[in-house]
Design a protein around this motif. Structure first.
Motif, PDB file in Angstrom:
ATOM      1  N   TYR A 124       3.547   1.583  15.684  1.00 38.93           N
ATOM      2  CA  TYR A 124       3.358   0.443  16.699  1.00 38.93           C
ATOM      3  C   TYR A 124       1.933   0.387  16.994  1.00 38.93           C
ATOM      4  O   TYR A 124       1.086  -0.591  17.384  1.00 38.93           O
ATOM      5  N   ASP A 125       1.004   1.686  17.361  1.00 42.64           N
ATOM      6  CA  ASP A 125      -0.308   1.563  17.782  1.00 42.64           C
ATOM      7  C   ASP A 125      -1.097   0.946  16.684  1.00 42.64           C
ATOM      8  O   ASP A 125      -2.044   0.242  16.914  1.00 42.64           O
ATOM      9  N   ALA A 126      -0.413   1.037  15.379  1.00 44.29           N
ATOM     10  CA  ALA A 126      -1.487   0.401  14.147  1.00 44.29           C
ATOM     11  C   ALA A 126      -0.941  -1.207  14.134  1.00 44.29           C
ATOM     12  O   ALA A 126      -1.674  -1.945  13.279  1.00 44.29           O
ATOM     13  N   GLY A 127       0.038  -1.436  15.125  1.00 42.80           N
ATOM     14  CA  GLY A 127       0.196  -2.944  15.238  1.00 42.80           C
ATOM     15  C   GLY A 127       1.442  -3.572  14.286  1.00 42.80           C
ATOM     16  O   GLY A 127       1.568  -4.579  13.769  1.00 42.80           O
ATOM     17  N   PHE A 128       2.123  -2.516  13.392  1.00 41.86           N
ATOM     18  CA  PHE A 128       3.478  -2.994  12.837  1.00 41.86           C
ATOM     19  C   PHE A 128       4.365  -3.395  13.485  1.00 41.86           C
ATOM     20  O   PHE A 128       4.631  -3.107  14.527  1.00 41.86           O
ATOM     21  N   SER A 129       5.175  -4.267  13.052  1.00 42.32           N
ATOM     22  CA  SER A 129       6.381  -4.672  13.982  1.00 42.32           C
ATOM     23  C   SER A 129       7.710  -3.874  13.532  1.00 42.32           C
ATOM     24  O   SER A 129       8.495  -3.994  14.752  1.00 42.32           O
ATOM     25  N   GLY A 130       7.790  -3.344  12.498  1.00 44.46           N
ATOM     26  CA  GLY A 130       8.975  -2.514  12.276  1.00 44.46           C
ATOM     27  C   GLY A 130       8.883  -1.420  11.179  1.00 44.46           C
ATOM     28  O   GLY A 130       7.739  -1.498  10.478  1.00 44.46           O
ATOM     29  N   TYR A 131      10.087  -0.602  10.938  1.00 45.17           N
ATOM     30  CA  TYR A 131       9.551   0.425  10.155  1.00 45.17           C
ATOM     31  C   TYR A 131      11.187   0.902   9.807  1.00 45.17           C
ATOM     32  O   TYR A 131      11.971   0.932  10.567  1.00 45.17           O
ATOM     33  N   ASP A 132      11.473   1.640   8.589  1.00 42.70           N
ATOM     34  CA  ASP A 132      12.530   2.519   8.601  1.00 42.70           C
ATOM     35  C   ASP A 132      12.256   3.712   7.660  1.00 42.70           C
ATOM     36  O   ASP A 132      11.304   3.657   7.075  1.00 42.70           O
ATOM     37  N   ILE A 133      13.009   4.836   7.931  1.00 47.29           N
ATOM     38  CA  ILE A 133      12.878   6.291   7.566  1.00 47.29           C
ATOM     39  C   ILE A 133      13.816   6.376   6.901  1.00 47.29           C
ATOM     40  O   ILE A 133      15.226   6.303   7.360  1.00 47.29           O
ATOM     41  N   THR A 134      13.592   6.941   5.523  1.00 44.53           N
ATOM     42  CA  THR A 134      14.696   7.565   4.824  1.00 44.53           C
ATOM     43  C   THR A 134      14.210   9.027   3.961  1.00 44.53           C
ATOM     44  O   THR A 134      13.373   8.984   3.416  1.00 44.53           O
ATOM     45  N   PRO A 135      15.321  10.091   4.093  1.00 36.48           N
ATOM     46  CA  PRO A 135      14.703  11.181   3.374  1.00 36.48           C
ATOM     47  C   PRO A 135      14.804  10.839   2.060  1.00 36.48           C
ATOM     48  O   PRO A 135      15.547  10.289   1.386  1.00 36.48           O
ATOM     49  N   ILE A 136      13.929  11.728   1.440  1.00 32.89           N
ATOM     50  CA  ILE A 136      13.480  11.556  -0.322  1.00 32.89           C
ATOM     51  C   ILE A 136      13.018  13.006  -0.425  1.00 32.89           C
ATOM     52  O   ILE A 136      12.336  13.626   0.508  1.00 32.89           O
ATOM     53  N   VAL A 162       0.682  -0.987  -0.089  1.00 32.07           N
ATOM     54  CA  VAL A 162      -0.008  -0.181   0.147  1.00 32.07           C
ATOM     55  C   VAL A 162       0.842   1.041  -0.048  1.00 32.07           C
ATOM     56  O   VAL A 162       1.955   1.212   0.788  1.00 32.07           O
ATOM     57  N   LEU A 163       0.739   2.059  -0.826  1.00 32.21           N
ATOM     58  CA  LEU A 163       1.328   3.428  -0.812  1.00 32.21           C
ATOM     59  C   LEU A 163       0.460   4.431  -0.244  1.00 32.21           C
ATOM     60  O   LEU A 163      -0.776   4.633  -0.657  1.00 32.21           O
ATOM     61  N   LEU A 164       1.048   5.203   0.579  1.00 30.76           N
ATOM     62  CA  LEU A 164       0.271   6.623   1.153  1.00 30.76           C
ATOM     63  C   LEU A 164       0.902   7.649   0.962  1.00 30.76           C
ATOM     64  O   LEU A 164       1.957   8.025   1.958  1.00 30.76           O
ATOM     65  N   LYS A 165       0.872   8.333  -0.159  1.00 27.95           N
ATOM     66  CA  LYS A 165       1.788   9.585  -0.204  1.00 27.95           C
ATOM     67  C   LYS A 165       0.846  10.750   0.187  1.00 27.95           C
ATOM     68  O   LYS A 165      -0.189  10.966  -0.450  1.00 27.95           O
ATOM     69  N   TRP A 166       1.547  11.708   1.015  1.00 21.26           N
ATOM     70  CA  TRP A 166       0.837  12.789   1.312  1.00 21.26           C
ATOM     71  C   TRP A 166      -0.748  12.769   1.801  1.00 21.26           C
ATOM     72  O   TRP A 166      -1.401  13.419   1.617  1.00 21.26           O
ATOM     73  N   VAL A 167      -0.827  11.700   2.842  1.00 17.76           N
ATOM     74  CA  VAL A 167      -2.134  11.179   3.161  1.00 17.76           C
ATOM     75  C   VAL A 167      -2.281  11.321   4.703  1.00 17.76           C
ATOM     76  O   VAL A 167      -2.969  12.100   5.165  1.00 17.76           O
ATOM     77  N   LEU A 168      -1.368  10.634   5.398  1.00 15.92           N
ATOM     78  CA  LEU A 168      -1.394  10.819   6.900  1.00 15.92           C
ATOM     79  C   LEU A 168      -1.319  11.904   7.408  1.00 15.92           C
ATOM     80  O   LEU A 168      -1.957  12.323   8.695  1.00 15.92           O
ATOM     81  N   HIS A 169      -0.633  13.028   6.659  1.00 18.58           N
ATOM     82  CA  HIS A 169      -0.598  14.241   7.591  1.00 18.58           C
ATOM     83  C   HIS A 169      -1.822  15.052   7.467  1.00 18.58           C
ATOM     84  O   HIS A 169      -2.075  15.972   8.101  1.00 18.58           O
ATOM     85  N   ASP A 170      -2.640  14.600   6.610  1.00 17.84           N
ATOM     86  CA  ASP A 170      -4.404  15.217   6.718  1.00 17.84           C
ATOM     87  C   ASP A 170      -5.038  14.815   7.797  1.00 17.84           C
ATOM     88  O   ASP A 170      -5.987  15.583   7.993  1.00 17.84           O
ATOM     89  N   TRP A 171      -4.295  14.099   8.654  1.00 10.58           N
ATOM     90  CA  TRP A 171      -5.397  13.284   9.603  1.00 10.58           C
ATOM     91  C   TRP A 171      -4.671  13.394  10.911  1.00 10.58           C
ATOM     92  O   TRP A 171      -3.566  13.276  11.158  1.00 10.58           O
ATOM     93  N   ASN A 172      -5.458  13.371  12.380  1.00 13.38           N
ATOM     94  CA  ASN A 172      -5.155  13.491  13.498  1.00 13.38           C
ATOM     95  C   ASN A 172      -4.562  11.837  13.839  1.00 13.38           C
ATOM     96  O   ASN A 172      -4.850  10.856  13.058  1.00 13.38           O
ATOM     97  N   ASP A 173      -4.054  11.642  15.063  1.00 16.98           N
ATOM     98  CA  ASP A 173      -3.369  10.445  15.388  1.00 16.98           C
ATOM     99  C   ASP A 173      -4.569   9.515  15.295  1.00 16.98           C
ATOM    100  O   ASP A 173      -4.149   8.265  14.720  1.00 16.98           O
ATOM    101  N   GLU A 174      -5.619   9.680  15.997  1.00 16.44           N
ATOM    102  CA  GLU A 174      -6.503   8.575  15.925  1.00 16.44           C
ATOM    103  C   GLU A 174      -7.134   8.109  14.685  1.00 16.44           C
ATOM    104  O   GLU A 174      -7.276   6.879  14.410  1.00 16.44           O
ATOM    105  N   LEU A 175      -7.315   8.920  13.759  1.00 16.25           N
ATOM    106  CA  LEU A 175      -7.780   8.601  12.428  1.00 16.25           C
ATOM    107  C   LEU A 175      -6.594   8.000  11.425  1.00 16.25           C
ATOM    108  O   LEU A 175      -6.630   7.271  10.795  1.00 16.25           O
ATOM    109  N   ALA A 176      -5.276   8.569  11.672  1.00 18.74           N
ATOM    110  CA  ALA A 176      -4.325   8.024  10.956  1.00 18.74           C
ATOM    111  C   ALA A 176      -3.878   6.727  11.406  1.00 18.74           C
ATOM    112  O   ALA A 176      -3.688   5.761  10.681  1.00 18.74           O
TER     113      ALA A 176
END
Ligand SMILES: C[S@@+](CC[C@H](N)C(=O)[O-])C[C@H]1O[C@@H](n2cnc3c(N)ncnc32)[C@H](O)[C@@H]1O
Length: 364
Positions: free
Chosen positions: A341-353, A261-275
Protein backbone atom coordinates in the motif's frame (compact mmCIF):
# COMPACT_ATOMS: atom_id res chain seq x y z
CA UNK A 1 15.85 -22.41 43.28
CA UNK A 2 17.86 -25.35 44.56
CA UNK A 3 20.17 -27.00 42.07
CA UNK A 4 18.54 -30.22 40.85
CA UNK A 5 16.40 -30.28 43.98
CA UNK A 6 13.93 -32.76 42.48
CA UNK A 7 13.54 -35.10 39.53
CA UNK A 8 11.40 -32.70 37.47
CA UNK A 9 13.94 -29.89 37.62
CA UNK A 10 16.74 -32.30 36.79
CA UNK A 11 14.94 -33.65 33.76
CA UNK A 12 14.09 -30.08 32.65
CA UNK A 13 17.75 -29.10 32.86
CA UNK A 14 18.85 -32.20 30.97
CA UNK A 15 16.29 -31.47 28.23
CA UNK A 16 17.46 -27.88 28.11
CA UNK A 17 21.03 -29.09 27.83
CA UNK A 18 20.15 -31.35 24.90
CA UNK A 19 18.25 -28.51 23.22
CA UNK A 20 21.19 -26.13 23.62
CA UNK A 21 23.84 -28.62 22.47
CA UNK A 22 21.68 -29.57 19.49
CA UNK A 23 21.59 -25.94 18.37
CA UNK A 24 25.30 -25.48 19.05
CA UNK A 25 26.15 -28.43 16.82
CA UNK A 26 23.59 -27.80 14.07
CA UNK A 27 26.49 -26.45 12.02
CA UNK A 28 28.03 -29.96 11.94
CA UNK A 29 24.96 -31.27 10.12
CA UNK A 30 25.19 -28.38 7.64
CA UNK A 31 28.89 -29.01 7.05
CA UNK A 32 28.43 -32.79 6.71
CA UNK A 33 25.83 -32.03 4.03
CA UNK A 34 28.35 -29.74 2.31
CA UNK A 35 30.97 -32.55 2.40
CA UNK A 36 28.44 -34.98 0.87
CA UNK A 37 27.72 -32.46 -1.89
CA UNK A 38 31.42 -31.79 -2.57
CA UNK A 39 32.29 -35.49 -2.58
CA UNK A 40 29.42 -36.20 -4.95
CA UNK A 41 27.95 -39.04 -2.84
CA UNK A 42 24.47 -38.63 -4.38
CA UNK A 43 25.93 -38.65 -7.91
CA UNK A 44 27.88 -41.84 -7.12
CA UNK A 45 24.79 -43.71 -5.85
CA UNK A 46 22.71 -42.38 -8.74
CA UNK A 47 25.39 -43.42 -11.26
CA UNK A 48 25.68 -46.87 -9.68
CA UNK A 49 21.96 -47.43 -10.21
CA UNK A 50 21.43 -49.25 -6.90
CA UNK A 51 22.24 -48.79 -3.19
CA UNK A 52 25.95 -48.90 -2.36
CA UNK A 53 27.99 -50.25 0.52
CA UNK A 54 30.56 -48.03 2.25
CA UNK A 55 33.45 -49.75 0.48
CA UNK A 56 31.76 -49.41 -2.94
CA UNK A 57 31.09 -45.73 -2.21
CA UNK A 58 34.65 -45.10 -1.00
CA UNK A 59 36.10 -46.65 -4.13
CA UNK A 60 33.67 -44.80 -6.47
CA UNK A 61 34.58 -41.51 -4.73
CA UNK A 62 38.31 -42.41 -4.91
CA UNK A 63 38.79 -41.84 -1.17
CA UNK A 64 41.98 -42.82 0.61
CA UNK A 65 41.55 -46.37 1.98
CA UNK A 66 42.15 -45.04 5.50
CA UNK A 67 38.93 -42.96 5.20
CA UNK A 68 36.54 -45.93 5.12
CA UNK A 69 35.49 -45.57 8.74
CA UNK A 70 35.30 -41.77 8.39
CA UNK A 71 32.90 -42.16 5.48
CA UNK A 72 30.86 -44.62 7.53
CA UNK A 73 30.46 -42.08 10.35
CA UNK A 74 29.50 -39.29 7.95
CA UNK A 75 26.93 -41.58 6.32
CA UNK A 76 25.55 -42.47 9.77
CA UNK A 77 24.81 -38.81 10.53
CA UNK A 78 23.58 -38.02 7.01
CA UNK A 79 21.28 -41.06 7.14
CA UNK A 80 19.96 -39.98 10.53
CA UNK A 81 19.31 -36.53 9.03
CA UNK A 82 17.25 -38.04 6.21
CA UNK A 83 19.71 -37.65 3.34
CA UNK A 84 20.27 -41.38 2.80
CA UNK A 85 18.38 -44.57 3.65
CA UNK A 86 20.18 -47.71 4.73
CA UNK A 87 19.14 -51.33 4.29
CA UNK A 88 20.80 -54.66 4.90
CA UNK A 89 21.37 -57.00 1.95
CA UNK A 90 23.20 -60.27 1.35
CA UNK A 91 26.89 -59.50 1.09
CA UNK A 92 28.59 -59.56 -2.32
CA UNK A 93 31.31 -61.60 -0.66
CA UNK A 94 28.82 -64.49 -0.37
CA UNK A 95 29.18 -67.01 2.49
CA UNK A 96 25.77 -66.01 3.88
CA UNK A 97 27.07 -62.68 5.21
CA UNK A 98 25.17 -59.38 5.21
CA UNK A 99 26.19 -55.81 4.50
CA UNK A 100 24.65 -52.36 4.88
CA UNK A 101 23.94 -50.42 1.70
CA UNK A 102 22.91 -46.77 1.30
CA UNK A 103 20.27 -45.44 -1.05
CA UNK A 104 19.15 -41.97 -2.05
CA UNK A 105 16.20 -40.25 -0.39
CA UNK A 106 14.14 -37.33 -1.82
CA UNK A 107 16.46 -34.68 -0.21
CA UNK A 108 19.68 -36.28 -1.52
CA UNK A 109 18.12 -36.64 -4.99
CA UNK A 110 18.23 -32.83 -5.00
CA UNK A 111 22.05 -33.10 -5.02
CA UNK A 112 22.27 -35.10 -8.28
CA UNK A 113 24.12 -32.80 -10.65
CA UNK A 114 22.65 -34.15 -13.89
CA UNK A 115 19.08 -33.36 -12.77
CA UNK A 116 17.38 -30.03 -13.46
CA UNK A 117 16.25 -29.98 -9.81
CA UNK A 118 19.85 -30.03 -8.51
CA UNK A 119 20.31 -27.72 -5.51
CA UNK A 120 24.04 -28.39 -5.02
CA UNK A 121 24.85 -24.76 -6.00
CA UNK A 122 22.62 -23.56 -3.12
CA UNK A 123 24.51 -25.75 -0.63
CA UNK A 124 27.81 -24.47 -2.03
CA UNK A 125 26.78 -20.79 -1.94
CA UNK A 126 24.98 -20.77 1.41
CA UNK A 127 27.82 -22.57 3.18
CA UNK A 128 30.68 -20.74 1.47
CA UNK A 129 33.17 -19.01 3.77
CA UNK A 130 31.99 -15.61 2.43
CA UNK A 131 28.55 -16.29 4.00
CA UNK A 132 29.89 -17.78 7.24
CA UNK A 133 33.04 -15.88 8.32
CA UNK A 134 31.19 -12.60 8.97
CA UNK A 135 29.33 -14.20 11.91
CA UNK A 136 32.55 -13.99 13.94
CA UNK A 137 32.19 -10.17 13.82
CA UNK A 138 28.62 -9.99 15.14
CA UNK A 139 29.68 -8.65 18.53
CA UNK A 140 31.30 -5.59 16.94
CA UNK A 141 28.29 -5.16 14.60
CA UNK A 142 25.79 -5.04 17.52
CA UNK A 143 27.68 -2.14 19.11
CA UNK A 144 27.89 -0.03 15.93
CA UNK A 145 25.50 2.83 15.31
CA UNK A 146 25.44 2.32 11.54
CA UNK A 147 22.99 0.92 9.01
CA UNK A 148 25.52 -1.63 7.81
CA UNK A 149 24.81 -5.28 7.19
CA UNK A 150 26.90 -7.68 9.24
CA UNK A 151 28.67 -8.59 6.00
CA UNK A 152 29.65 -4.96 5.37
CA UNK A 153 30.65 -4.37 8.97
CA UNK A 154 32.92 -7.43 8.87
CA UNK A 155 34.39 -6.93 5.39
CA UNK A 156 34.42 -3.16 4.82
CA UNK A 157 32.30 -3.48 1.64
CA UNK A 158 28.74 -4.56 0.95
CA UNK A 159 28.01 -7.99 -0.50
CA UNK A 160 26.84 -6.33 -3.75
CA UNK A 161 30.12 -4.35 -3.97
CA UNK A 162 32.06 -7.55 -3.39
CA UNK A 163 30.06 -9.40 -6.08
CA UNK A 164 30.35 -6.61 -8.58
CA UNK A 165 34.09 -5.98 -8.24
CA UNK A 166 34.79 -8.23 -11.18
CA UNK A 167 32.62 -10.00 -13.71
CA UNK A 168 35.08 -12.93 -13.63
CA UNK A 169 34.77 -13.52 -9.90
CA UNK A 170 34.17 -17.14 -8.83
CA UNK A 171 31.86 -15.85 -6.12
CA UNK A 172 29.77 -13.98 -8.68
CA UNK A 173 29.45 -17.17 -10.74
CA UNK A 174 28.68 -19.15 -7.60
CA UNK A 175 25.96 -16.63 -6.67
CA UNK A 176 24.33 -16.73 -10.11
CA UNK A 177 24.57 -20.55 -10.25
CA UNK A 178 22.81 -20.72 -6.88
CA UNK A 179 20.10 -18.33 -8.10
CA UNK A 180 19.68 -20.29 -11.35
CA UNK A 181 19.37 -23.58 -9.39
CA UNK A 182 16.64 -22.06 -7.24
CA UNK A 183 14.93 -20.78 -10.37
CA UNK A 184 14.99 -24.16 -12.12
CA UNK A 185 12.98 -25.54 -9.19
CA UNK A 186 10.48 -22.87 -10.15
CA UNK A 187 9.58 -24.94 -13.23
CA UNK A 188 7.21 -27.17 -11.24
CA UNK A 189 5.63 -24.17 -9.56
CA UNK A 190 5.14 -22.50 -12.90
CA UNK A 191 2.89 -25.36 -14.01
CA UNK A 192 0.80 -24.70 -10.87
CA UNK A 193 0.53 -20.96 -11.44
CA UNK A 194 0.48 -20.85 -15.25
CA UNK A 195 -2.83 -18.95 -15.14
CA UNK A 196 -1.08 -15.97 -13.50
CA UNK A 197 0.91 -15.37 -16.71
CA UNK A 198 -1.80 -16.27 -19.23
CA UNK A 199 -2.90 -13.43 -21.52
CA UNK A 200 0.14 -11.22 -20.85
CA UNK A 201 1.67 -9.73 -23.99
CA UNK A 202 4.92 -8.73 -22.30
CA UNK A 203 6.79 -9.29 -19.06
CA UNK A 204 9.91 -7.80 -17.52
CA UNK A 205 11.78 -9.92 -14.97
CA UNK A 206 13.37 -7.30 -12.72
CA UNK A 207 16.59 -8.48 -11.05
CA UNK A 208 16.17 -11.51 -13.29
CA UNK A 209 19.84 -12.53 -13.03
CA UNK A 210 20.99 -14.69 -15.91
CA UNK A 211 17.41 -15.36 -17.02
CA UNK A 212 16.71 -18.87 -15.68
CA UNK A 213 13.10 -18.07 -14.72
CA UNK A 214 12.39 -15.95 -17.79
CA UNK A 215 13.57 -18.80 -20.03
CA UNK A 216 11.04 -21.11 -18.38
CA UNK A 217 8.26 -18.56 -18.87
CA UNK A 218 9.39 -18.01 -22.46
CA UNK A 219 9.22 -21.79 -23.13
CA UNK A 220 5.70 -21.92 -21.75
CA UNK A 221 4.52 -18.72 -23.48
CA UNK A 222 6.65 -18.37 -26.65
CA UNK A 223 4.60 -15.38 -27.90
CA UNK A 224 5.09 -13.29 -24.76
CA UNK A 225 7.77 -10.60 -25.11
CA UNK A 226 10.09 -11.28 -22.18
CA UNK A 227 12.82 -9.00 -20.88
CA UNK A 228 15.41 -9.91 -18.26
CA UNK A 229 16.36 -6.67 -16.55
CA UNK A 230 19.42 -6.70 -14.29
CA UNK A 231 22.58 -4.78 -13.58
CA UNK A 232 24.65 -4.15 -16.76
CA UNK A 233 27.56 -6.28 -15.54
CA UNK A 234 25.20 -9.26 -15.04
CA UNK A 235 23.50 -9.21 -18.45
CA UNK A 236 26.01 -7.53 -20.79
CA UNK A 237 27.43 -10.81 -22.16
CA UNK A 238 24.12 -12.64 -22.45
CA UNK A 239 22.31 -13.16 -25.74
CA UNK A 240 18.59 -13.61 -25.98
CA UNK A 241 16.30 -14.93 -28.68
CA UNK A 242 13.34 -13.61 -30.65
CA UNK A 243 11.07 -12.98 -27.66
CA UNK A 244 13.64 -13.01 -24.86
CA UNK A 245 16.01 -10.10 -24.46
CA UNK A 246 18.43 -8.89 -21.81
CA UNK A 247 18.50 -5.25 -20.73
CA UNK A 248 20.99 -3.71 -18.30
CA UNK A 249 19.94 -0.91 -15.96
CA UNK A 250 19.17 0.15 -12.42
CA UNK A 251 15.78 -0.78 -10.95
CA UNK A 252 16.08 2.15 -8.51
CA UNK A 253 16.04 4.56 -11.49
CA UNK A 254 13.55 3.09 -13.97
CA UNK A 255 12.23 -0.21 -15.26
CA UNK A 256 11.30 -1.01 -18.90
CA UNK A 257 7.54 -0.93 -19.58
CA UNK A 258 5.57 -4.18 -19.83
CA UNK A 259 2.14 -5.66 -19.10
CA UNK A 260 3.57 -7.32 -16.00
CA UNK A 261 6.67 -7.14 -13.84
CA UNK A 262 8.14 -10.20 -12.12
CA UNK A 263 10.25 -9.79 -8.98
CA UNK A 264 11.54 -13.17 -7.89
CA UNK A 265 13.81 -13.30 -4.84
CA UNK A 266 14.47 -9.56 -5.17
CA UNK A 267 12.51 -7.57 -2.56
CA UNK A 268 13.88 -9.61 0.35
CA UNK A 269 17.33 -8.21 -0.53
CA UNK A 270 16.25 -4.68 0.47
CA UNK A 271 14.93 -2.77 3.47
CA UNK A 272 11.37 -1.35 3.39
CA UNK A 273 12.36 2.09 2.10
CA UNK A 274 14.26 0.68 -0.89
CA UNK A 275 11.67 -2.05 -1.51
CA UNK A 276 8.94 0.63 -1.78
CA UNK A 277 11.12 2.52 -4.25
CA UNK A 278 11.47 -0.59 -6.44
CA UNK A 279 7.73 -1.26 -6.24
CA UNK A 280 6.87 2.33 -7.25
CA UNK A 281 9.11 1.95 -10.32
CA UNK A 282 7.38 -1.36 -11.08
CA UNK A 283 4.02 0.40 -10.85
CA UNK A 284 5.22 3.02 -13.37
CA UNK A 285 6.48 0.24 -15.66
CA UNK A 286 3.02 -1.40 -15.89
CA UNK A 287 1.06 1.88 -16.10
CA UNK A 288 0.58 1.55 -19.89
CA UNK A 289 -1.64 -1.49 -19.28
CA UNK A 290 -4.02 0.45 -16.99
CA UNK A 291 -5.90 -1.67 -14.44
CA UNK A 292 -4.91 -4.86 -16.35
CA UNK A 293 -1.23 -4.58 -15.44
CA UNK A 294 0.23 -6.45 -12.49
CA UNK A 295 3.35 -7.04 -10.47
CA UNK A 296 4.12 -10.66 -9.60
CA UNK A 297 6.36 -11.19 -6.59
CA UNK A 298 7.91 -14.52 -5.62
CA UNK A 299 9.36 -14.31 -2.11
CA UNK A 300 8.90 -15.66 1.38
CA UNK A 301 5.85 -14.74 3.47
CA UNK A 302 6.37 -15.61 7.14
CA UNK A 303 3.23 -17.15 8.62
CA UNK A 304 3.99 -18.48 12.09
CA UNK A 305 0.30 -19.18 12.80
CA UNK A 306 -0.26 -21.53 9.84
CA UNK A 307 3.17 -22.96 8.98
CA UNK A 308 4.63 -25.90 10.87
CA UNK A 309 7.67 -25.40 13.05
CA UNK A 310 10.18 -26.71 10.47
CA UNK A 311 8.89 -24.34 7.78
CA UNK A 312 8.86 -21.37 10.14
CA UNK A 313 12.43 -22.16 11.23
CA UNK A 314 13.55 -22.16 7.60
CA UNK A 315 11.82 -18.83 6.91
CA UNK A 316 13.23 -17.23 10.08
CA UNK A 317 16.72 -18.52 9.24
CA UNK A 318 16.35 -16.98 5.79
CA UNK A 319 15.33 -13.70 7.41
CA UNK A 320 18.63 -13.59 9.32
CA UNK A 321 20.57 -14.53 6.19
CA UNK A 322 19.00 -11.57 4.38
CA UNK A 323 19.56 -9.28 7.35
CA UNK A 324 23.20 -10.19 7.86
CA UNK A 325 24.26 -10.45 4.21
CA UNK A 326 22.32 -7.52 2.73
CA UNK A 327 20.33 -5.66 5.39
CA UNK A 328 17.28 -7.18 3.71
CA UNK A 329 14.35 -8.97 5.32
CA UNK A 330 11.72 -11.66 5.00
CA UNK A 331 8.26 -10.27 5.67
CA UNK A 332 5.04 -11.48 7.22
CA UNK A 333 1.64 -10.69 5.74
CA UNK A 334 1.25 -7.39 7.62
CA UNK A 335 4.69 -6.22 6.53
CA UNK A 336 3.95 -7.15 2.89
CA UNK A 337 0.62 -5.34 3.07
CA UNK A 338 2.23 -2.14 4.38
CA UNK A 339 4.91 -2.24 1.65
CA UNK A 340 2.31 -2.84 -1.07
CA UNK A 341 0.00 0.00 0.00
CA UNK A 342 2.92 2.39 0.67
CA UNK A 343 3.98 1.85 -2.96
CA UNK A 344 0.47 2.89 -4.10
CA UNK A 345 -1.05 -0.44 -5.16
CA UNK A 346 -4.79 -0.91 -4.61
CA UNK A 347 -4.89 -4.63 -3.88
CA UNK A 348 -2.99 -7.88 -3.66
CA UNK A 349 -3.27 -11.60 -3.04
CA UNK A 350 -0.83 -14.11 -1.59
CA UNK A 351 -0.66 -17.83 -2.48
CA UNK A 352 1.93 -20.31 -1.13
CA UNK A 353 4.16 -21.72 -3.87
CA UNK A 354 7.38 -23.80 -4.29
CA UNK A 355 7.14 -25.31 -0.79
CA UNK A 356 8.36 -22.33 1.19
CA UNK A 357 7.79 -19.25 -0.95
CA UNK A 358 4.69 -17.30 -1.85
CA UNK A 359 3.36 -15.80 -5.03
CA UNK A 360 2.12 -12.30 -4.36
CA UNK A 361 0.15 -10.52 -7.10
CA UNK A 362 -0.20 -6.73 -6.86
CA UNK A 363 -2.86 -4.76 -8.69
CA UNK A 364 -2.53 -1.06 -9.60
C1 LIG B 1 18.72 -12.59 -5.25
S1 LIG B 1 19.04 -12.28 -6.92
C2 LIG B 1 17.60 -12.92 -7.72
C3 LIG B 1 17.84 -13.35 -9.14
C4 LIG B 1 16.63 -13.95 -9.86
N1 LIG B 1 15.45 -13.13 -9.79
C5 LIG B 1 16.33 -15.32 -9.33
O1 LIG B 1 15.37 -15.52 -8.61
O2 LIG B 1 17.11 -16.23 -9.64
C6 LIG B 1 18.80 -10.51 -7.02
C7 LIG B 1 19.13 -9.92 -8.36
O3 LIG B 1 18.94 -8.50 -8.29
C8 LIG B 1 19.91 -7.90 -9.13
N2 LIG B 1 20.07 -6.47 -8.79
C9 LIG B 1 20.69 -5.94 -7.69
N3 LIG B 1 20.66 -4.60 -7.74
C10 LIG B 1 20.02 -4.27 -8.90
C11 LIG B 1 19.68 -3.01 -9.50
N4 LIG B 1 19.98 -1.86 -8.92
N5 LIG B 1 19.01 -3.04 -10.69
C12 LIG B 1 18.67 -4.23 -11.28
N6 LIG B 1 18.97 -5.44 -10.74
C13 LIG B 1 19.64 -5.47 -9.57
C14 LIG B 1 21.16 -8.73 -8.84
O4 LIG B 1 22.16 -8.56 -9.82
C15 LIG B 1 20.59 -10.13 -8.79
O5 LIG B 1 20.62 -10.77 -10.04
Amino acid sequence: MGFCSNGREESEIYHAQIHLYKHVYNFVSSMALKCAMELGIADAIHGHGEPMSISELASALKLHPSKLSVLHRFMRLLTHNGFFAKTTVASHEGAGGEETVYDLTPPSKLLIRSKSTCLAPIVKGALHSSSIDMWHSSNKWFTEDKELSLYESANGESFWEFLNKTTESDTLNMFHEAMAADSRMFKMALEECKHVFEGLGSLVDVGGGTGAVTSLINELFPHMKCTVFDQPQVVSNLTGSENLNFVGGDMFKSIPSADAVLLKWVLHDWNDELAVKILKNCKDAISGKGKEGKVIIVDIAIDEASDDSELTELKLNYDLVMLTMLNGKERDRNEWEKLIYDAGFSGYDITPICGFKSLIQLYP
